[in-house]
Design a protein around this motif. Structure first.
Motif, PDB file in Angstrom:
ATOM      1  N   CYS A 163       0.831  -1.210   0.000  1.00 30.34           N
ATOM      2  CA  CYS A 163       0.000   0.000   0.000  1.00 30.34           C
ATOM      3  C   CYS A 163       0.862   1.255   0.000  1.00 30.34           C
ATOM      4  N   ARG A 164       0.210   2.354  -0.328  1.00 35.96           N
ATOM      5  CA  ARG A 164       0.802   3.681  -0.192  1.00 35.96           C
ATOM      6  C   ARG A 164      -0.322   4.606   0.269  1.00 35.96           C
ATOM      7  N   TRP A 165      -0.118   5.353   1.339  1.00 37.37           N
ATOM      8  CA  TRP A 165      -1.194   6.179   1.880  1.00 37.37           C
ATOM      9  C   TRP A 165      -1.624   7.255   0.885  1.00 37.37           C
ATOM     10  N   PRO A 166      -2.918   7.374   0.604  1.00 39.90           N
ATOM     11  CA  PRO A 166      -3.397   8.532  -0.179  1.00 39.90           C
ATOM     12  C   PRO A 166      -3.136   9.821   0.595  1.00 39.90           C
ATOM     13  N   THR A 167      -2.852  10.889  -0.106  1.00 45.79           N
ATOM     14  CA  THR A 167      -2.518  12.153   0.563  1.00 45.79           C
ATOM     15  C   THR A 167      -3.688  12.685   1.387  1.00 45.79           C
ATOM     16  N   ALA A 168      -4.920  12.325   1.007  1.00 47.64           N
ATOM     17  CA  ALA A 168      -6.087  12.853   1.718  1.00 47.64           C
ATOM     18  C   ALA A 168      -6.346  12.136   3.040  1.00 47.64           C
ATOM     19  N   ILE A 169      -5.706  10.991   3.274  1.00 48.23           N
ATOM     20  CA  ILE A 169      -5.941  10.221   4.493  1.00 48.23           C
ATOM     21  C   ILE A 169      -5.098  10.785   5.623  1.00 48.23           C
ATOM     22  N   ARG A 170      -5.778  11.187   6.711  1.00 49.51           N
ATOM     23  CA  ARG A 170      -5.086  11.770   7.854  1.00 49.51           C
ATOM     24  C   ARG A 170      -5.517  11.072   9.141  1.00 49.51           C
ATOM     25  N   GLY A 171      -4.599  10.934  10.054  1.00 48.02           N
ATOM     26  CA  GLY A 171      -4.939  10.428  11.373  1.00 48.02           C
ATOM     27  C   GLY A 171      -5.040   8.911  11.424  1.00 48.02           C
ATOM     28  N   ARG A 172      -4.879   8.359  12.631  1.00 44.55           N
ATOM     29  CA  ARG A 172      -4.838   6.915  12.821  1.00 44.55           C
ATOM     30  C   ARG A 172      -6.146   6.236  12.424  1.00 44.55           C
ATOM     31  N   LYS A 173      -7.284   6.782  12.858  1.00 43.17           N
ATOM     32  CA  LYS A 173      -8.568   6.132  12.579  1.00 43.17           C
ATOM     33  C   LYS A 173      -8.875   6.106  11.094  1.00 43.17           C
TER      34      LYS A 173
ATOM     35  N   ALA B 221       5.607   7.585   5.499  1.00 40.67           N
ATOM     36  CA  ALA B 221       4.884   8.777   5.033  1.00 40.67           C
ATOM     37  C   ALA B 221       4.516   8.691   3.562  1.00 40.67           C
ATOM     38  N   ALA B 222       5.491   8.518   2.673  1.00 43.62           N
ATOM     39  CA  ALA B 222       5.214   8.510   1.245  1.00 43.62           C
ATOM     40  C   ALA B 222       5.579   7.187   0.596  1.00 43.62           C
ATOM     41  N   ALA B 223       6.405   6.389   1.269  1.00 37.06           N
ATOM     42  CA  ALA B 223       6.897   5.160   0.664  1.00 37.06           C
ATOM     43  C   ALA B 223       5.819   4.077   0.665  1.00 37.06           C
ATOM     44  N   ALA B 224       5.942   3.171  -0.304  1.00 36.83           N
ATOM     45  CA  ALA B 224       5.088   1.987  -0.297  1.00 36.83           C
ATOM     46  C   ALA B 224       5.457   1.125   0.914  1.00 36.83           C
ATOM     47  N   PHE B 225       4.474   0.452   1.485  1.00 39.96           N
ATOM     48  CA  PHE B 225       4.730  -0.369   2.664  1.00 39.96           C
ATOM     49  C   PHE B 225       3.914  -1.650   2.591  1.00 39.96           C
TER      50      PHE B 225
END
Length: 234
Positions: A66-76, A106-110
């Motif tokens: 996965c890679r976090w979308p920029t719009a996703i914020r916060g743990r929940k 932050a930006a890397a695939a994981f």
């Protein structure tokens, strides 16, 4: 094995039972019946107050890169988004699975993994009964990749692990994860990694050329790729 231990205890859960490693000591606890028999065997041998590093056989694990979308914020929000990805790709029900991931890339695939909730809760209960602490929990591929990392090239490549009738294959390009899959492996199937990597080369998830590192069965790589055996410490 001592009933009290200051160093972390490494625990491997497999269909054949479980193994505990503390320092130079290793105890193998085979399952004598149905798979759920392992908690009782573990409870009898887990050192008190142990810090447990648990590794779960890949047949019980579902993986995603996965890679976090920029719009996703916060743990929940991140937890909800990750659960949605596992539902979409693997059809997993949130109530039956526990999602795990590395600490906030932050930006890397994981790599993220999902583990059966019943297995996780049974493990937590045994550790709690021993007044220990479960400090890490992940799939076998992730643990073995971390152990092998110094033997692997960081550019373009893949790691194929074959164990217990299963192939788990992780692929990276330009040093970033692009795919991670786990499949049943037929006996003597040397072409399994070739079948998985070839379409990934077409989509660009795998590079046109790279190194296929393998531990276990000797595997065939796609044209343009080379193969290299790596050793996993006993």
């Amino acid at each position: 094995m001592s009933r009290f231990w200051g160093e972390p205890v490494e625990l491997w859960l497999t269909p054949a039972g479980c193994a505990l490693r503390a320092g130079a000591d290793t105890v193998h606890l085979p399952t004598t019946g149905a798979e759920p028999a392992w908690p009782a065997a573990l409870a009898a041998h887990l050192p008190a107050r142990a810090r447990v590093l648990a590794r779960v056989d890949d047949r019980w694990v579902r993986y995603l890169v996965c890679r976090w979308p920029t719009a996703i914020r916060g743990r929940k929000e991140r937890e909800a988004w990750l659960a949605h990805q596992f539902r979409q790709v693997h059809g997993l029900a949130d109530a039956d699975w526990v999602m795990c991931r590395d600490a906030d890339p932050a930006a890397a695939a994981f790599v993220a993994c999902a583990l059966p909730r019943a297995l996780v809760e049974a493990l937590q209960a045994v550790v709690r009964q021993a007044r220990g602490r479960l400090v890490s929990l992940t799939g076998a591929f992730v643990a073995r990749y971390n152990a092998l990392a110094r033997q692997l090239d960081a550019g373009d490549g893949a790691l194929a692990l074959t164990d217990g009738g299963r192939l788990t294959l992780g692929v990276w390009r330009d040093g970033q994860w692009t795919a991670l899959l786990s499949r049943a492996l037929g006996e003597g199937d040397a072409l399994a990694a070739w079948r998985e990597l070839t379409p990934l080369c077409v989509t660009g998830e795998a590079a046109p050329a790279g190194v296929l590192f393998h531990a276990g069965t000797v595997l065939t790589a796609p044209e343009g790729w080379t193969t290299r055996a790596v050793a996993i410490a006993a």
